[in-house]
Design a protein around this motif. Structure first.
Motif, short mmCIF file in Angstrom:
data_model
loop_
_atom_site.label_atom_id
_atom_site.label_comp_id
_atom_site.label_asym_id
_atom_site.label_seq_id
_atom_site.Cartn_x
_atom_site.Cartn_y
_atom_site.Cartn_z
N GLY A 62 5.22 3.80 -28.45
CA GLY A 62 4.18 4.34 -29.33
C GLY A 62 3.17 5.20 -28.59
N LYS A 63 3.40 5.48 -27.30
CA LYS A 63 2.46 6.26 -26.50
C LYS A 63 3.23 7.29 -25.67
CE LYS A 63 -0.80 2.42 -26.10
NZ LYS A 63 -1.54 1.53 -25.17
N ARG A 64 2.86 8.57 -25.85
CA ARG A 64 3.61 9.63 -25.18
C ARG A 64 3.49 9.55 -23.67
NH1 ARG A 64 6.29 14.15 -25.93
NH2 ARG A 64 6.20 13.87 -28.18
N GLU A 65 2.32 9.31 -23.13
CA GLU A 65 2.16 9.27 -21.67
C GLU A 65 3.03 8.17 -21.06
OE1 GLU A 65 -1.89 8.95 -20.56
OE2 GLU A 65 -2.45 10.91 -21.36
N VAL A 66 3.04 7.00 -21.70
CA VAL A 66 3.87 5.90 -21.21
C VAL A 66 5.33 6.26 -21.32
CG1 VAL A 66 4.52 3.49 -21.58
CG2 VAL A 66 2.13 4.17 -21.81
N ALA A 67 5.72 6.85 -22.45
CA ALA A 67 7.11 7.24 -22.66
C ALA A 67 7.57 8.25 -21.62
CB ALA A 67 7.30 7.81 -24.07
N GLU A 68 6.70 9.21 -21.27
CA GLU A 68 7.06 10.23 -20.30
C GLU A 68 7.26 9.61 -18.91
OE1 GLU A 68 3.90 13.03 -20.66
OE2 GLU A 68 4.84 14.11 -22.34
N ASP A 69 6.40 8.66 -18.54
CA ASP A 69 6.56 7.99 -17.25
C ASP A 69 7.88 7.21 -17.20
OD1 ASP A 69 4.17 9.00 -16.36
OD2 ASP A 69 3.02 7.19 -16.81
N LEU A 70 8.17 6.50 -18.28
CA LEU A 70 9.39 5.70 -18.33
C LEU A 70 10.63 6.59 -18.41
CD1 LEU A 70 8.26 2.84 -20.74
CD2 LEU A 70 8.59 2.72 -18.26
N PHE A 71 10.48 7.75 -19.02
CA PHE A 71 11.58 8.72 -19.09
C PHE A 71 12.00 9.12 -17.67
CE2 PHE A 71 12.99 13.14 -19.07
CZ PHE A 71 13.95 13.17 -20.07
N GLN A 72 11.02 9.45 -16.83
CA GLN A 72 11.32 9.84 -15.45
C GLN A 72 11.94 8.67 -14.69
OE1 GLN A 72 11.07 12.89 -14.35
NE2 GLN A 72 10.03 13.73 -16.14
#
Length: 218
Positions: A62-72
């Protein structure tokens, strides 16, 4: 007429078999490339799956910043642990499993309500009946009249329901594949799916009720 139907059925069976064989062959190629740590293969996988993986992580966190970190971090795990993928399962289910485990690990560190609960059972698995009057939540969901509204509603649902709905209807995983990926009994996956679908309808109605009169859905 019967002969025509039989031919059609035979053609469908051959097509399905060919599709499955192609999928298995593709999985083997990916597995072999990951074992070699082939940089071109990794670039190709990122190009193919980046949008789907980011969408999955956005729905889970539900949070873009968290999702982007986990994506990497997910792709780093793919690079480092690629030899663990044997090609017997679909690559996307293996990829989502890595991402899901990272979300759970992060949730444990931050002690926030999350997917951590998904792995611990204790859920009510009694049969759940969806009301049959009017369009079912499944029909409303599948119609995708307004994908933005559906996305907003999904973020309101409990994580256990949200994940199953995303994997089933966005990523088109089978219930058996979802059960294997989440390490939950098939009956639990079905329960989460039906309860999540049933929870969609009142949430959708609430969003539409809050929209100014005369405003059209975008």
């Amino acid at each position: 007429m019967q002969m025509s139907v039989n031919k059609d059925m035979s053609g469908m069976a051959i097509s399905l078999a060919g599709s499955l064989a192609h999928q298995e062959s593709e999985n083997v190629v990916i597995a072999q490339g990951l074992k070699r740590q082939d940089p071109e293969l990794l670039d190709h996988l990122i190009e193919v799956y980046q949008h789907r993986l980011m969408r999955y992580l956005l729905f889970l966190t539900g949070k873009r910043e968290v999702a982007e970190d986990l994506f990497q971090e997910t792709w780093m795990r793919v690079l480092l642990r690629g030899a663990q993928y044997n090609g017997k399962a679909r690559f996307d289910t293996w990829l989502y499993t890595i991402a899901r485990n990272l979300v759970i690990d992060l949730s444990r560190k931050r002690t926030m309500a999350s997917l951590d609960e998904m792995s611990e059972g204790g859920e009510d698995d009694r049969p759940f009946e969806i009301p049959t009057t009017g369009p079912s939540p499944l029909e409303q969901f599948q119609s995708r009249e307004n994908s933005a509204e559906v996305g907003e509603v999904l973020l309101r649902l409990e994580p256990t329901y949200r994940e199953v709905l995303v994997l089933r209807f966005y990523e088109e995983l089978s219930l058996e594949e979802i059960a294997g990926m989440t390490k939950a009994p098939l009956s639990t996956v079905k329960s989460r799916l039906y309860r999540g679908l049933a929870a969609l309808k009142p949430e959708m109605e609430q969003i539409r009720a809050s929209r100014p009169v005369g405003e059209a859905a975008v």
